[in-house]
Design a protein around this motif. Structure first.
Motif, short mmCIF file in Angstrom:
data_model
loop_
_atom_site.label_atom_id
_atom_site.label_comp_id
_atom_site.label_asym_id
_atom_site.label_seq_id
_atom_site.Cartn_x
_atom_site.Cartn_y
_atom_site.Cartn_z
N LEU A 149 14.60 66.16 63.58
CA LEU A 149 15.06 65.13 64.51
C LEU A 149 14.63 65.47 65.94
CD1 LEU A 149 16.74 62.50 64.72
CD2 LEU A 149 18.71 63.95 65.25
N LYS A 150 13.93 64.55 66.57
CA LYS A 150 13.45 64.76 67.93
C LYS A 150 14.11 63.83 68.95
CE LYS A 150 10.30 67.93 67.06
NZ LYS A 150 10.35 69.28 67.67
N GLN A 151 14.38 62.60 68.53
CA GLN A 151 15.01 61.63 69.42
C GLN A 151 16.15 60.93 68.70
OE1 GLN A 151 11.06 59.59 70.67
NE2 GLN A 151 12.44 59.25 72.40
N LYS A 152 17.25 60.73 69.39
CA LYS A 152 18.35 59.92 68.88
C LYS A 152 19.05 59.28 70.06
CE LYS A 152 22.41 59.88 65.90
NZ LYS A 152 23.32 60.69 65.03
N GLY A 153 19.18 57.98 70.04
CA GLY A 153 19.83 57.27 71.13
C GLY A 153 20.49 56.02 70.61
N ASN A 154 21.19 55.33 71.49
CA ASN A 154 21.84 54.09 71.13
C ASN A 154 21.48 53.03 72.16
OD1 ASN A 154 24.26 52.05 71.14
ND2 ASN A 154 24.46 53.19 69.22
N THR A 155 21.20 51.83 71.69
CA THR A 155 20.77 50.77 72.59
C THR A 155 21.83 50.40 73.62
OG1 THR A 155 21.42 49.09 70.96
CG2 THR A 155 19.12 49.81 70.94
N SER A 156 23.08 50.81 73.38
CA SER A 156 24.14 50.56 74.37
C SER A 156 23.91 51.37 75.65
CB SER A 156 25.51 50.89 73.78
OG SER A 156 25.62 52.26 73.48
N ASP A 157 23.03 52.38 75.56
CA ASP A 157 22.75 53.22 76.73
C ASP A 157 21.60 52.69 77.58
OD1 ASP A 157 24.75 55.05 76.06
OD2 ASP A 157 23.39 56.14 74.71
N MET A 158 21.06 51.52 77.23
CA MET A 158 19.98 50.95 78.04
C MET A 158 20.47 50.64 79.45
SD MET A 158 18.12 48.16 75.58
CE MET A 158 17.30 48.62 74.05
N ILE A 159 19.62 50.88 80.42
CA ILE A 159 19.92 50.51 81.80
C ILE A 159 19.92 48.99 81.94
CG2 ILE A 159 19.12 50.69 84.20
CD1 ILE A 159 17.85 53.40 83.39
N PHE A 160 18.92 48.35 81.36
CA PHE A 160 18.81 46.89 81.37
C PHE A 160 18.98 46.39 79.93
CE2 PHE A 160 15.99 48.50 84.77
CZ PHE A 160 16.67 48.00 85.87
N THR A 161 19.92 45.47 79.72
CA THR A 161 20.20 44.96 78.38
C THR A 161 19.06 44.09 77.86
OG1 THR A 161 21.26 42.94 79.18
CG2 THR A 161 22.67 44.91 78.92
N ILE A 162 19.07 43.83 76.57
CA ILE A 162 18.05 42.99 75.95
C ILE A 162 18.00 41.60 76.59
CG2 ILE A 162 17.33 41.85 73.81
CD1 ILE A 162 18.35 44.40 72.35
N PRO A 163 19.14 40.90 76.76
CA PRO A 163 19.07 39.59 77.42
C PRO A 163 18.51 39.66 78.84
CG PRO A 163 21.16 39.81 76.27
CD PRO A 163 20.50 41.16 76.24
N HIS A 164 18.87 40.72 79.57
CA HIS A 164 18.34 40.86 80.93
C HIS A 164 16.83 41.05 80.89
CE1 HIS A 164 18.58 41.92 85.23
NE2 HIS A 164 17.57 42.75 84.95
N LEU A 165 16.35 41.88 79.96
CA LEU A 165 14.90 42.11 79.86
C LEU A 165 14.14 40.83 79.53
CD1 LEU A 165 14.81 45.49 77.88
CD2 LEU A 165 14.42 45.16 80.33
N ILE A 166 14.67 40.07 78.55
CA ILE A 166 14.01 38.82 78.17
C ILE A 166 13.95 37.86 79.35
CG2 ILE A 166 14.22 36.74 76.74
CD1 ILE A 166 15.37 38.57 74.53
N SER A 167 15.08 37.72 80.05
CA SER A 167 15.12 36.83 81.21
C SER A 167 14.15 37.28 82.29
CB SER A 167 16.55 36.77 81.76
OG SER A 167 16.60 35.98 82.93
N TYR A 168 14.17 38.57 82.61
CA TYR A 168 13.31 39.10 83.67
C TYR A 168 11.83 38.92 83.32
CZ TYR A 168 11.20 42.43 86.93
OH TYR A 168 10.41 43.00 87.90
N ILE A 169 11.46 39.32 82.12
CA ILE A 169 10.05 39.24 81.72
C ILE A 169 9.57 37.79 81.72
CG2 ILE A 169 8.49 39.55 79.74
CD1 ILE A 169 10.18 42.11 79.10
N SER A 170 10.44 36.88 81.29
CA SER A 170 10.04 35.47 81.18
C SER A 170 9.83 34.80 82.54
CB SER A 170 11.09 34.68 80.38
OG SER A 170 12.26 34.45 81.15
#
Length: 213
Positions: A149-170
């Motif tokens: 095992l080299k990496q383990k994380g949880n998406t709840s630890d993202m600085i920018f959430t998935i909805p925020h990323l989609i909105s920003y990129i779009s």
């Protein structure tokens, strides 16, 4: 489902850098105030059980496991509260990085497209329909190299959430059906070598395996 074959027709791979605090720390960067965005071409795709090729002149190839968001509906300038409507599904993925080439380009103020976008730099697992992952904002993702095992994380630890990323990129790129957004990697990135086996996964929901050539 046509969307399950997104690697065959998707036009672009939009990647987000430095989206987990501990990864920002290990890379010795400051926390971003807006998403850091870069692109990979569709020729970067490798499907499950495929081979990752070390790019020419690269002496230090790194693994970066990420949750990928597959776009299922076209959208531009999308509000954050509408962003999830664009999601068609998810995939576990790798943002393979020629770290030495990237560092060299950065130090001379040049773009690092080769370091991130070379052929086979975006290995992906099998498509997961949106309905199968109702809470994508709290998922365990992991990466093993040769069983360790080299990496383990949880998406709840993202600085920018998935909805925020989609909105920003779009706001800058029209998102089209089959496009992929890579949402950033947790800490623990590191080197791989020829004949290594990389395994990546979303908890015990989905996993994929690739060999370094």
């Amino acid at each position: 489902m046509r969307l399950a074959r997104f690697t065959e027709f998707g036009k672009k791979i939009i990647c987000v850098g430095l989206n987990y605090k501990l990864h920002v720390k290990e890379m010795k960067n400051s926390l971003p105030t807006t998403p850091i965005v870069f692109l990979k071409p569709p020729t970067a795709y490798v499907i499950n059980e495929g081979s990752i090729r070390i790019p020419k002149n690269c002496q230090e190839l790194h693994h970066e496991v990420e949750l990928g968001v597959v776009i299922g509906r076209k959208g531009s300038s999308v509000n954050e509260n509408e962003a999830e409507d664009l999601i068609g599904g998810y995939v576990i993925a790798l943002d393979m990085t020629a770290r030495d080439l990237q560092s060299k380009a950065k130090s001379s103020g040049k773009p690092w497209s080769i370091a991130k976008g070379f052929d086979t730099s975006c290995p992906v697992g099998n498509f997961i329909p949106k309905e199968a992952l109702p809470n994508a904002n709290s998922l365990d993702i992991w990466c093993k190299v040769n069983g360790q095992l080299k990496q383990k994380g949880n998406t709840s630890d993202m600085i920018f959430t998935i909805p925020h990323l989609i909105s920003y990129i779009s706001q800058y790129f029209t998102l089209e059906i089959g496009d992929l957004i890579l949402t950033g990697t947790p800490d623990g990135v590191g080197p791989v070598n020829s004949n290594d086996i990389i395994e990546i996964g979303i908890g015990d929901i989905s996993k994929a395996s690739f060999k370094i050539e």
